[in-house]
Motif scaffolding. Structure first.
Motif, PDB file in Angstrom:
ATOM      1  N   ILE A 138      -6.816  -4.547   4.344  1.00  0.00           N
ATOM      2  CA  ILE A 138      -5.376  -4.269   4.282  1.00  0.00           C
ATOM      3  C   ILE A 138      -5.071  -3.250   3.200  1.00  0.00           C
ATOM      4  O   ILE A 138      -4.145  -2.442   3.341  1.00  0.00           O
ATOM      5  N   ALA A 139      -5.844  -3.230   2.113  1.00  0.00           N
ATOM      6  CA  ALA A 139      -5.666  -2.198   1.083  1.00  0.00           C
ATOM      7  C   ALA A 139      -5.911  -0.821   1.677  1.00  0.00           C
ATOM      8  O   ALA A 139      -5.151   0.129   1.427  1.00  0.00           O
ATOM      9  N   ARG A 140      -6.966  -0.677   2.480  1.00  0.00           N
ATOM     10  CA  ARG A 140      -7.249   0.606   3.131  1.00  0.00           C
ATOM     11  C   ARG A 140      -6.133   0.969   4.101  1.00  0.00           C
ATOM     12  O   ARG A 140      -5.697   2.127   4.166  1.00  0.00           O
ATOM     13  N   TRP A 141      -5.679  -0.017   4.868  1.00  0.00           N
ATOM     14  CA  TRP A 141      -4.621   0.232   5.849  1.00  0.00           C
ATOM     15  C   TRP A 141      -3.326   0.657   5.163  1.00  0.00           C
ATOM     16  O   TRP A 141      -2.660   1.602   5.591  1.00  0.00           O
ATOM     17  N   PHE A 142      -2.961  -0.030   4.092  1.00  0.00           N
ATOM     18  CA  PHE A 142      -1.729   0.321   3.384  1.00  0.00           C
ATOM     19  C   PHE A 142      -1.838   1.701   2.762  1.00  0.00           C
ATOM     20  O   PHE A 142      -0.887   2.490   2.820  1.00  0.00           O
ATOM     21  N   ARG A 184     -12.912  -3.723  12.622  1.00  0.00           N
ATOM     22  CA  ARG A 184     -13.380  -2.452  13.176  1.00  0.00           C
ATOM     23  C   ARG A 184     -12.218  -1.640  13.740  1.00  0.00           C
ATOM     24  O   ARG A 184     -12.163  -0.414  13.575  1.00  0.00           O
ATOM     25  N   THR A 185     -11.267  -2.305  14.372  1.00  0.00           N
ATOM     26  CA  THR A 185     -10.131  -1.608  14.975  1.00  0.00           C
ATOM     27  C   THR A 185      -9.250  -0.961  13.919  1.00  0.00           C
ATOM     28  O   THR A 185      -8.860   0.206  14.033  1.00  0.00           O
ATOM     29  N   LEU A 186      -8.921  -1.698  12.852  1.00  0.00           N
ATOM     30  CA  LEU A 186      -8.093  -1.127  11.791  1.00  0.00           C
ATOM     31  C   LEU A 186      -8.829  -0.008  11.066  1.00  0.00           C
ATOM     32  O   LEU A 186      -8.250   1.055  10.793  1.00  0.00           O
ATOM     33  N   ASP A 187     -10.089  -0.216  10.775  1.00  0.00           N
ATOM     34  CA  ASP A 187     -10.838   0.815  10.058  1.00  0.00           C
ATOM     35  C   ASP A 187     -11.030   2.072  10.893  1.00  0.00           C
ATOM     36  O   ASP A 187     -11.083   3.182  10.354  1.00  0.00           O
ATOM     37  N   ARG A 188     -11.119   1.915  12.208  1.00  0.00           N
ATOM     38  CA  ARG A 188     -11.264   3.084  13.070  1.00  0.00           C
ATOM     39  C   ARG A 188     -10.014   3.960  13.001  1.00  0.00           C
ATOM     40  O   ARG A 188     -10.106   5.193  12.963  1.00  0.00           O
ATOM     41  N   ALA A 221      -5.095  -1.597  -3.603  1.00  0.00           N
ATOM     42  CA  ALA A 221      -4.978  -0.216  -3.136  1.00  0.00           C
ATOM     43  C   ALA A 221      -4.579   0.747  -4.251  1.00  0.00           C
ATOM     44  O   ALA A 221      -4.485   1.952  -4.014  1.00  0.00           O
ATOM     45  N   GLY A 222      -4.340   0.217  -5.447  1.00  0.00           N
ATOM     46  CA  GLY A 222      -3.998   1.071  -6.583  1.00  0.00           C
ATOM     47  C   GLY A 222      -2.510   1.185  -6.849  1.00  0.00           C
ATOM     48  O   GLY A 222      -2.099   1.848  -7.810  1.00  0.00           O
ATOM     49  N   TYR A 223      -1.695   0.536  -6.041  1.00  0.00           N
ATOM     50  CA  TYR A 223      -0.246   0.609  -6.209  1.00  0.00           C
ATOM     51  C   TYR A 223       0.208  -0.514  -7.140  1.00  0.00           C
ATOM     52  O   TYR A 223      -0.284  -1.632  -7.059  1.00  0.00           O
TER      53      TYR A 223
END
Length: 326
Positions: free
Chosen positions: A117-121, A156-160, A78-80
């Motif tokens: 998870i990177a997108r979610w974080f 799909r649920t997390l990305d939504r 995620a870049g962190y």
């Protein structure tokens, strides 16, 4: 050991409860371990033993070192890079819950799971999702997983949720407004640094990569990078901007190498920028101005106009960085 977080036992218990029982409130732990069904409100000795077994299995999964370090790679993705870029430990812990659920309950393949998870974080960190009434928010997030059956359903649920959060209004209005602060611990600022890492950006006026100089393994008595005031404080005072808050606006900071920061000192940007720009050819200079969100002819702008323009460009860089995770 890791460079992000040294969790306390109660934090790991919170993760275990989230994984085992899909609950976020620690006050539920006592009730669950007494054998109460949180849906039917009924108690039983048999259920008590079952609940202890579930918690024990969840704890074993949570404390598995391989799981933990595989998850930390999602933060890097995620870049962190380190704890210095983390404004909310809850965002780390609750992202770990979703990582474990995705891996063990939905069988998400490792490469795919890391990106999800990177997108979610990234979303959780930049929005401060798990600040304030974080248990209620996490309960709602966990509730979204009920009834899901497949790997695709989970992703799909997390990305939504991420997509619904990152609307055009967020990028164009909310985020620039969030950058209008002098707080050194702003989630928006850390997301900007993360975006620079994702975009493989170089430090301002340097050939060195941001990711290289933000690497916590490269420690020394004097940090390799410093936050440089693009409009130096002494110069701003001469312009009538006397307060620390005015000078320390996020949009007035850029990452430079230590020796450049010392050399620039209190020169106005109209003096120092043309000299440093000569280090680069036209393409390199365009890249540098893009990464560091420098408006055209910024060094000749009025200060307030510069801040407003740069916030919009910083938000665009953050958006472009996040796009790398898609």
């Amino acid at each position: 050991f890791n460079h992000f977080i040294q969790p306390d036992p109660d934090q790991l218990l919170r993760v275990s409860v989230g994984l085992g029982f899909r609950r976020a409130r620690l006050r539920n732990v006592y009730t669950i371990l007494r054998g109460k069904d949180l849906d039917t409100e009924e108690f039983s000795a048999e259920r008590r033993d079952q609940q202890f077994s579930i918690l024990q299995d969840a704890q074993s999964t949570v404390l598995n070192i391989q799981n933990w370090h595989d998850f930390l790679k999602a933060l890097l993705r995620a870049g962190y890079r380190s704890a210095s870029m983390i404004s909310s430990q809850n965002a780390v812990l609750y992202s770990y819950v979703f990582f474990l659920i995705g891996k063990h309950d939905f069988g998400v393949e490792a490469f795919q799971l890391r990106n999800v998870i990177a997108r979610w974080f990234f979303m959780s960190a930049i929005t401060g999702r798990y600040s304030g009434t974080f248990e209620s928010i996490m309960d709602q997030d966990l509730a979204r997983l009920r009834g899901l059956q497949t790997t695709e359903d989970f992703i799909r649920t997390l990305d939504r949720v991420v997509d619904d959060t990152f609307t055009d209004d967020f990028w164009n209005i909310t985020l620039p407004n969030n950058l209008a602060t002098s707080s050194p611990n702003s989630p928006a600022l850390f997301a900007y640094y993360a975006a620079l890492n994702l975009l493989d950006a170089r430090v301002l006026f340097s050939k060195m990569k941001v990711a290289e100089l933000l690497d916590p393994a490269h420690r020394s008595i004097k940090t390799a990078t410093e936050r440089h005031h693009l409009f130096p404080r002494a110069h701003l005072k001469r312009l009538g901007f006397d307060s620390t808050r005015d000078a320390n606006q996020i949009a007035n900071y850029a990452l430079v190498e230590w020796h450049d920061n010392i050399t620039i000192r209190d020169e106005p940007p109209s003096d120092y920028f043309p000299k440093y720009a000569k280090r680069f050819d036209k393409v390199e200079l365009q890249e540098m101005c893009y990464w560091h969100a420098l408006p055209t002819s910024w060094h000749r702008m009025g200060y307030e106009t510069f801040l407003e323009s740069r916030r919009l460009l910083m938000a665009r860089v953050i958006r472009d960085g996040f796009a790398k995770l898609k």
